[in-house]
Design an enzyme around this catalytic site. Structure first.
Site: not given
Ligand code: BES
Ligand code: ZN
Length: 633
Positions: A169, A296-297, A299, A323-324, A327, A413
């Site tokens: 992503q 952080g994570g 999905e 959170h993940e 998703h 977010y």
């Molecule tokens: N899907 C996202 C990470 C992402 C978004 C990667 C768009 C590339 C492009 C993931 O679910 C996310 O939001 N991660 C956050 C977690 C937090 C909001 C709990 C992160 O990595 O900080």
């Molecule tokens: Zn997310």
């Protein structure tokens, strides 16, 4: 110039699944369920033309070469030629394509790649005819595969085996798989992956639970997914089950602490299902990656990829898992049509995450998380305005000619979360939950645009009461800048306690005397955020001695503290900021800490020196952001 080039690049698509002969009208009788008018949209970030010919299934046979740091693969795609056209178009970037053939033309056939030198890569055009059922592409990845991070043994916990993980992503899948790289296009897949003996390969698919002798692993993903969820991790990892459909993978030395940290995972899955309907993906496992993972994570279906920085030892940072997991509904099941609609993925997910946390840890805790999100949102708006990016404070962002990563601010977010919270408060939780349940059910494995969501919202919720639309004003939230004045107000007595204790200390009280024995992580974060930038050394030492922030095993607390000690020139830090920045590649931590360094007295050379040391450890995603922040400064 750039714009006009892009105009040819993009595709427009009418989604057949949502096609409806009759455009929905407001006055539909209640017995006749209104359906969506046909969904047309443009993805500015893909060269594919799925309404002409589209990939339905992938068979991926790959070998991971840790010496050369490449993947060599043969990809066979089942395709559907919808209009009897003579070409199928895929996205590619920095790939070395060695040959292409089709089921009706087994000899290598000619193909054309028009590649630009930027984040979009190029269009791979493959000649087909009406009867072509499948195409096969043999290729290798190159050094320019920005999705991949090959780690040397020293960059892992065990220090003995190398590691590989991917991050597709938003539009990085095309750097390791030729694909129709648009979130609205879904395919099923099977894969056979060969890795060095002694290592385990895992994908966003059915996964092995232990290593085998051969190093050859097979995978199946029977639910159709978009390319941004195509994922692979390879390393010396082991598995521990945590519940009937949950478990964790980690390097052997991390596994026990990971299993302890994520003990609530099965409960989270059960809770999520009670809230918004069946979990559709079979297993829900998490893999703990090395610390250079840039997020952080992530999905990835059936297997969330996670940073080790959420292992705090006290289960206090597991909202990220909620959170993940969320998703698995918002994003993986109902998917944003383009990266301009990303708030439909992330905003819904932050809301859903908060509901899971409320069920398991109580209203007080969920409220604190919501308040932190509110503060982040306000800071983000101030920052975007100061960067002349006010347009990016709209929920639906415009990304034509821009990297989709530019849209990845806190807005989708946190502003998304507060819009959904406002809807809940306005229509009542019961109505809102029913609406969401029906939404996930009706649009599962489908794509959603912002406009279609609004149409669906009007027809299925807001039409029930003429006051609701006026109270919420969803279009104002979505298409206008800033934070509307009907944003829900959150209060937290737990945060009020923190504020009054900090005030007492500021007025001459003793840090040791603060009754913080039962404070939880969000309270500590609130406390640290409120520390001002003009404390003296004695005060900083006093706080650090009383609460041991610099030594904290909680990465969120540590990172928040670093953001304060840098402007306060705190001299009790030793190398801790440098050590942290060199070890951890999580962009959410890097950005504010480097920014604080840049702002501080004499911080520029320090920031540059640390970055020079840290950069080789970062994934391309973080490298790109930090390059933008630190070069030419
Ligand atoms: N899907 C996202 C990470 C992402 C978004 C990667 C768009 C590339 C492009 C993931 O679910 C996310 O939001 N991660 C956050 C977690 C937090 C909001 C709990 C992160 O990595 O900080
Ligand atoms: Zn997310």
């Amino acid at each position: 110039m750039k714009k006009s080039l892009l105009a040819i690049a993009v595709f427009s698509l009418t989604i057949i699944g949502c096609e409806n002969k009759k455009t929905t009208e407001k006055g539909t009788t209640p017995t006749e369920k209104p359906t969506l008018s046909s969904m047309t949209y443009t993805d500015h970030h893909s060269f594919s033309k799925p309404n002409e010919a589209v990939v339905k299934h992938l068979n991926w046979v790959a070998t991971v070469d840790f010496d050369k740091k490449i993947i060599s693969a043969s990809a066979t795609y089942q395709i559907e030629n919808k209009k009897g056209v003579d070409s199928i178009f895929l996205d590619v970037r920095n790939l070395k394509i060695t040959s292409v053939s089709t089921d009706d033309n087994k000899d290598a056939i000619g193909f054309v790649v028009n590649e630009r030198a930027d984040f979009l890569g190029g269009q791979l055009a493959i000649p087909i005819d009406e009867s072509t059922k499948s195409i096969t592409i043999n290729y290798e990845t190159t050094e320019g595969a920005d999705a991949l991070q090959f780690l040397d043994p020293e960059q892992t916990a065990g220090k003995k085996s190398p590691f590989l993980f991917t991050q597709s992503q938003a539009i990085l899948a095309r750097t390791w798989l030729p694909c129709q790289d648009s979130p609205g296009i879904r395919f099923t897949y099977e894969a056979t992956v060969t890795v060095p003996k002694g290592m385990l390969a895992l994908m966003s698919a059915t996964n092995p639970q232990e290593k085998n002798e051969t190093g050859v692993y097979t995978f199946k993903m029977e639910q159709a997914i978009p390319s941004y969820l195509f994922a692979l991790a390879v390393g010396d990892v082991e598995y521990q089950s945590l519940g009937s459909v949950t478990g964790v993978y980690a390097e052997p030395s991390v596994l026990e602490s990971a299993a302890y940290e994520f003990a609530d995972m099965q409960d989270m899955v059960d809770t999520a299902e009670t809230l918004y309907g069946p979990y559709q993906w079979g297993m829900y496992d998490v893999i703990v990656l090395p610390p250079s993972f840039p997020f952080g994570g992530m999905e990835n279906p059936r297997l969330t990829f996670a940073t080790p920085t959420i292992i705090a030892g006290d289960r206090s940072l597991t909202a990220l898992i909620a959170h993940e997991l969320a998703h698995s509904w918002s994003g993986n099941l109902v998917t944003n049509a383009t990266w301009e609609d990303i708030w439909l993925n992330e905003g819904f997910t932050v809301y859903f995450e908060n509901r899971i946390m409320e069920e398991i840890f109580g209203k007080d805790f969920a409220n604190m998380l919501a308040l932190l999100s509110y503060q982040d949102l306000q800071d983000e708006i101030v920052w975007l305005n100061s960067e002349n990016r006010s347009a990016d404070t709209r929920l639906r962002v415009e990304l034509e000619g821009r990297n989709p990563d530019d849209g990845l601010t806190g807005i989708p977010y946190d502003k998304g979360f507060f819009l959904l919270k406002l809807m809940e408060e306005t229509v009542g939780r019961k109505n809102w939950d029913k609406f969401l349940n029906d939404y996930f059910n009706e649009f599962k494995f489908k794509v959603m645009t912002t406009d279609s969501f609004l149409e669906h919202l009007d027809n299925n919720l807001l039409s029930q009461n003429p006051e609701w639309e006026k109270t919420i004003q969803p279009r104002k939230w979505i298409f206008e800048e800033g934070l509307p004045d009907n944003c829900p107000i959150i209060t937290s007595t737990k945060f009020e306690t923190v504020e009054s204790e900090l005030a007492k200390w500021t007025n001459g009280g003793e840090a040791k005397a603060i009754p913080s024995g039962d404070w939880v992580t969000p309270q500590w974060l609130h406390f640290i955020h409120l520390i001002n930038d003009t404390l003296n050394q004695k005060q900083m030492h006093e706080l650090d001695a009383a609460f041991r922030f610099t030594q904290s095993g909680n990465s969120e607390i540590k990172a928040a503290w670093f953001e304060k000690v840098i402007p306060n020139n705190y001299n009790g830090l030793g190398n801790s900021v440098e050590d942290f920045l060199v070890e951890v590649g999580r962009r959410k931590f890097l950005t504010p800490i480097y920014k604080a360094l840049l702002k501080s007295n004499g911080g520029l050379p320090a920031a540059k020196a640390i970055y020079a040391k840290a950069r080789p450890n970062y994934h391309a995603v973080s490298r790109e952001s930090m390059d933008a922040l630190l070069t030419n400064k």
